[in-house]
Design an enzyme around this catalytic site. Structure first.
Site, PDB file in Angstrom:
ATOM      1  N   LEU A 151      53.619  36.680  40.817  1.00 14.12           N
ATOM      2  CA  LEU A 151      54.783  37.045  39.999  1.00 14.12           C
ATOM      3  C   LEU A 151      54.301  37.880  38.807  1.00 14.12           C
ATOM      4  O   LEU A 151      53.447  37.441  38.062  1.00 14.12           O
ATOM      5  CB  LEU A 151      55.476  35.778  39.484  1.00 14.12           C
ATOM      6  CG  LEU A 151      55.927  34.804  40.569  1.00 14.12           C
ATOM      7  CD1 LEU A 151      56.354  33.486  39.957  1.00 14.12           C
ATOM      8  CD2 LEU A 151      57.057  35.395  41.366  1.00 14.12           C
ATOM      9  N   VAL A 196      54.490  44.052  38.641  1.00  9.13           N
ATOM     10  CA  VAL A 196      53.523  44.113  37.550  1.00  9.13           C
ATOM     11  C   VAL A 196      52.234  43.372  37.919  1.00  9.13           C
ATOM     12  O   VAL A 196      51.144  43.928  37.874  1.00  9.13           O
ATOM     13  CB  VAL A 196      54.110  43.542  36.236  1.00  9.13           C
ATOM     14  CG1 VAL A 196      53.042  43.459  35.147  1.00  9.13           C
ATOM     15  CG2 VAL A 196      55.282  44.398  35.760  1.00  9.13           C
ATOM     16  N   CYS A 197      52.350  42.114  38.298  1.00 14.06           N
ATOM     17  CA  CYS A 197      51.166  41.266  38.445  1.00 14.06           C
ATOM     18  C   CYS A 197      50.420  41.439  39.761  1.00 14.06           C
ATOM     19  O   CYS A 197      49.241  41.093  39.849  1.00 14.06           O
ATOM     20  CB  CYS A 197      51.550  39.800  38.272  1.00 14.06           C
ATOM     21  SG  CYS A 197      52.327  39.464  36.671  1.00 14.06           S
ATOM     22  N   ILE A 198      51.089  41.962  40.794  1.00 19.24           N
ATOM     23  CA  ILE A 198      50.463  42.085  42.104  1.00 19.24           C
ATOM     24  C   ILE A 198      50.064  43.515  42.424  1.00 19.24           C
ATOM     25  O   ILE A 198      49.011  43.765  43.005  1.00 19.24           O
ATOM     26  CB  ILE A 198      51.404  41.548  43.207  1.00 19.24           C
ATOM     27  CG1 ILE A 198      51.544  40.034  43.072  1.00 19.24           C
ATOM     28  CG2 ILE A 198      50.884  41.890  44.603  1.00 19.24           C
ATOM     29  CD1 ILE A 198      50.265  39.274  43.246  1.00 19.24           C
TER      30      ILE A 198
END
Length: 198
Positions: free
Chosen positions: A112, A116-118
């Site tokens: 998540l 953005v995070c992946i």
């Protein structure tokens, strides 16, 4: 066709499945994200696959990891990599070191948020020669458009976009094998049981 991922050559990386960040993943229903994240974590634990967890700024709005991960994978939870704020977790040396320590070149990533995070660690790992599958339905983004843009960008960079059931079936290889049977049980308990009962 490239060889399929197997539990013997794959690590599962769960990135920022935190109680605050999940509120930002509106493109996927919260309960679906939780079910699929649980299924991935259990698949790792119950087949002996390496499981690497990381968080970002636990002391801010992102908060701690989902309680489910503590219950399912207490050892991985205790060893989680707590990032001070680096967006691309691949650029945070303790996280990258933890991944390298698994000795696996096939990485299943989820987290998540997708936008953005992946997106960044997935592309960073690809650039360094890893094979990467991102589990789209174990994450989400603030909008459907943001999610689509992230998934398209990763795919263009060579990341394989997959779903929870799809990657679990790939790892199982054969439902009749001991490993396949364990993964099938997890899939049924976490995902399929409610569909069969409907």
């Amino acid at each position: 066709m490239a060889p399929l991922f197997t539990p013997a050559d794959t690590a599962i990386l769960l990135i920022d499945h935190q109680v605050g960040t999940i509120k930002l993943a509106l493109s996927t229903p919260r309960d679906e994200i939780v079910r699929n994240t649980r299924a991935l974590a259990r698949t790792a634990v119950e087949t002996g696959m390496p499981l690497v967890l990381t968080t970002s700024q636990e002391d801010r709005f992102q908060g701690p990891l989902l309680d489910d991960l503590l219950r399912i994978a207490p050892d991985a939870h205790a060893a989680r990599v707590r990032r001070p704020g680096v967006v691309d977790c691949w650029l945070h040396a303790p996280f990258k070191d933890a991944v390298l320590a698994t000795g696996r070149k096939n990485l299943v990533m989820a987290g998540l948020t997708n936008d953005v995070c992946i997106v960044y660690p997935a592309m960073s790992a690809i650039a360094e020669g890893f094979r990467v599958q991102v589990v789209a339905d174990a994450g989400g983004s603030p909008t459907a458009a943001a999610d689509r843009a992230a998934l398209d960008r990763m795919a263009a960079a060579g990341v394989t976009i997959t779903s929870t059931n799809q990657v679990m079936a790939e790892l199982a290889t054969d439902w009749a094998s001991p490993t396949g049977g364990a993964i099938q049980r997890v899939m049924y308990e976490e995902i399929l049981a409610r569909l069969v009962a409907a």
